[in-house]
Motif scaffolding. Structure first.
Motif, PDB file in Angstrom:
ATOM      1  N   GLU A  14       8.565  -2.498 -13.348  1.00 42.70           N
ATOM      2  CA  GLU A  14       8.545  -0.940 -13.489  1.00 42.70           C
ATOM      3  C   GLU A  14       8.019  -0.972 -12.260  1.00 42.70           C
ATOM      4  O   GLU A  14       8.152  -0.172 -11.185  1.00 42.70           O
ATOM      5  N   ILE A  15       6.637  -1.651 -11.073  1.00 41.65           N
ATOM      6  CA  ILE A  15       6.400  -1.957  -9.657  1.00 41.65           C
ATOM      7  C   ILE A  15       7.743  -1.720  -9.205  1.00 41.65           C
ATOM      8  O   ILE A  15       7.957  -0.894  -8.219  1.00 41.65           O
ATOM      9  N   ALA A  16       8.709  -2.824  -9.108  1.00 44.09           N
ATOM     10  CA  ALA A  16      10.171  -2.133  -8.167  1.00 44.09           C
ATOM     11  C   ALA A  16      10.705  -1.440  -8.817  1.00 44.09           C
ATOM     12  O   ALA A  16      11.248  -0.249  -7.327  1.00 44.09           O
ATOM     13  N   GLN A  17      10.838  -0.888  -9.760  1.00 40.41           N
ATOM     14  CA  GLN A  17      11.607   0.608 -10.079  1.00 40.41           C
ATOM     15  C   GLN A  17      10.606   1.401  -9.796  1.00 40.41           C
ATOM     16  O   GLN A  17      11.628   2.788  -9.121  1.00 40.41           O
ATOM     17  N   MET A  18       9.494   1.660  -9.542  1.00 37.53           N
ATOM     18  CA  MET A  18       8.908   2.667  -8.917  1.00 37.53           C
ATOM     19  C   MET A  18       9.304   2.890  -7.666  1.00 37.53           C
ATOM     20  O   MET A  18       9.270   4.066  -6.856  1.00 37.53           O
ATOM     21  N   TYR A  19       9.295   1.950  -6.890  1.00 35.35           N
ATOM     22  CA  TYR A  19       9.224   1.830  -5.464  1.00 35.35           C
ATOM     23  C   TYR A  19      10.757   2.221  -4.872  1.00 35.35           C
ATOM     24  O   TYR A  19      10.981   3.026  -4.232  1.00 35.35           O
ATOM     25  N   GLY A  22      10.677   5.619  -4.167  1.00 35.28           N
ATOM     26  CA  GLY A  22      10.381   6.180  -3.509  1.00 35.28           C
ATOM     27  C   GLY A  22       9.205   6.447  -3.611  1.00 35.28           C
ATOM     28  O   GLY A  22       8.732   6.719  -2.838  1.00 35.28           O
ATOM     29  N   GLU A  23       8.515   5.956  -4.396  1.00 34.49           N
ATOM     30  CA  GLU A  23       6.605   5.773  -4.399  1.00 34.49           C
ATOM     31  C   GLU A  23       6.444   5.324  -3.590  1.00 34.49           C
ATOM     32  O   GLU A  23       6.973   4.016  -3.382  1.00 34.49           O
ATOM     33  N   LEU A  50      11.867  -3.506   2.347  1.00 38.67           N
ATOM     34  CA  LEU A  50      10.289  -3.087   1.722  1.00 38.67           C
ATOM     35  C   LEU A  50      10.783  -1.577   3.246  1.00 38.67           C
ATOM     36  O   LEU A  50      12.008  -2.016   3.715  1.00 38.67           O
ATOM     37  N   ARG A  51       9.856  -0.330   2.985  1.00 38.47           N
ATOM     38  CA  ARG A  51      10.228  -0.010   3.731  1.00 38.47           C
ATOM     39  C   ARG A  51       9.616   0.326   5.108  1.00 38.47           C
ATOM     40  O   ARG A  51       8.135  -0.176   4.943  1.00 38.47           O
ATOM     41  N   SER A  55       6.587   5.486   7.482  1.00 38.33           N
ATOM     42  CA  SER A  55       8.221   6.146   7.624  1.00 38.33           C
ATOM     43  C   SER A  55       8.033   7.837   7.671  1.00 38.33           C
ATOM     44  O   SER A  55       9.345   8.052   8.204  1.00 38.33           O
ATOM     45  N   TRP A  56       7.547   8.213   6.328  1.00 37.20           N
ATOM     46  CA  TRP A  56       7.673   8.890   6.174  1.00 37.20           C
ATOM     47  C   TRP A  56       7.094  10.564   6.972  1.00 37.20           C
ATOM     48  O   TRP A  56       6.711  11.165   6.746  1.00 37.20           O
ATOM     49  N   LYS A  57       6.433   9.519   7.868  1.00 44.12           N
ATOM     50  CA  LYS A  57       5.428  10.439   8.591  1.00 44.12           C
ATOM     51  C   LYS A  57       5.930  10.643  10.052  1.00 44.12           C
ATOM     52  O   LYS A  57       6.019  11.801  10.560  1.00 44.12           O
ATOM     53  N   ARG A  58       7.302   9.426  10.184  1.00 43.15           N
ATOM     54  CA  ARG A  58       7.628   9.775  11.829  1.00 43.15           C
ATOM     55  C   ARG A  58       8.934  10.824  11.675  1.00 43.15           C
ATOM     56  O   ARG A  58       9.726  10.778  10.985  1.00 43.15           O
ATOM     57  N   LYS A  59       8.858  11.921  11.732  1.00 44.55           N
ATOM     58  CA  LYS A  59       9.380  13.020  12.070  1.00 44.55           C
ATOM     59  C   LYS A  59       9.349  13.021  13.540  1.00 44.55           C
ATOM     60  O   LYS A  59       8.590  13.623  13.635  1.00 44.55           O
TER      61      LYS A  59
END
Length: 69
Positions: A14-19, A22-23, A50-51, A55-59
């Motif tokens: 479940e942890i892997a599926q959530m990751y 996009g969580e 792993l991301r 990375s979500w902040k870097r625009k």
């Protein structure tokens, strides 16, 4: 042999599926009642790529014509 869940409230799958969905590790950790570091360990065990951190902040804006002038 699966050990009984002690503090963790979610299975590793479940942890892997959530990751993969996009969580972030922090959000998953709060839902699973564990630390974000433990989430990263679980993802490495399951060979989930792993991301990069933050990375979500870097625009960045890119000027494609910068070197043309």
């Amino acid at each position: 042999m699966n050990r009984p869940l002690r503090k963790r409230t979610m299975s590793k799958v479940e942890i892997a599926q959530m990751y993969k969905g996009g969580e972030s590790t922090t959000v998953i950790a709060k839902k699973a009642n564990v630390s974000p570091g433990y989430i990263r360990i679980v993802l490495k065990e399951l060979a989930v790529p792993l991301r990069p951190r933050g990375s979500w902040k870097r625009k960045f804006k890119v000027n494609e014509d910068y070197f043309k002038t």
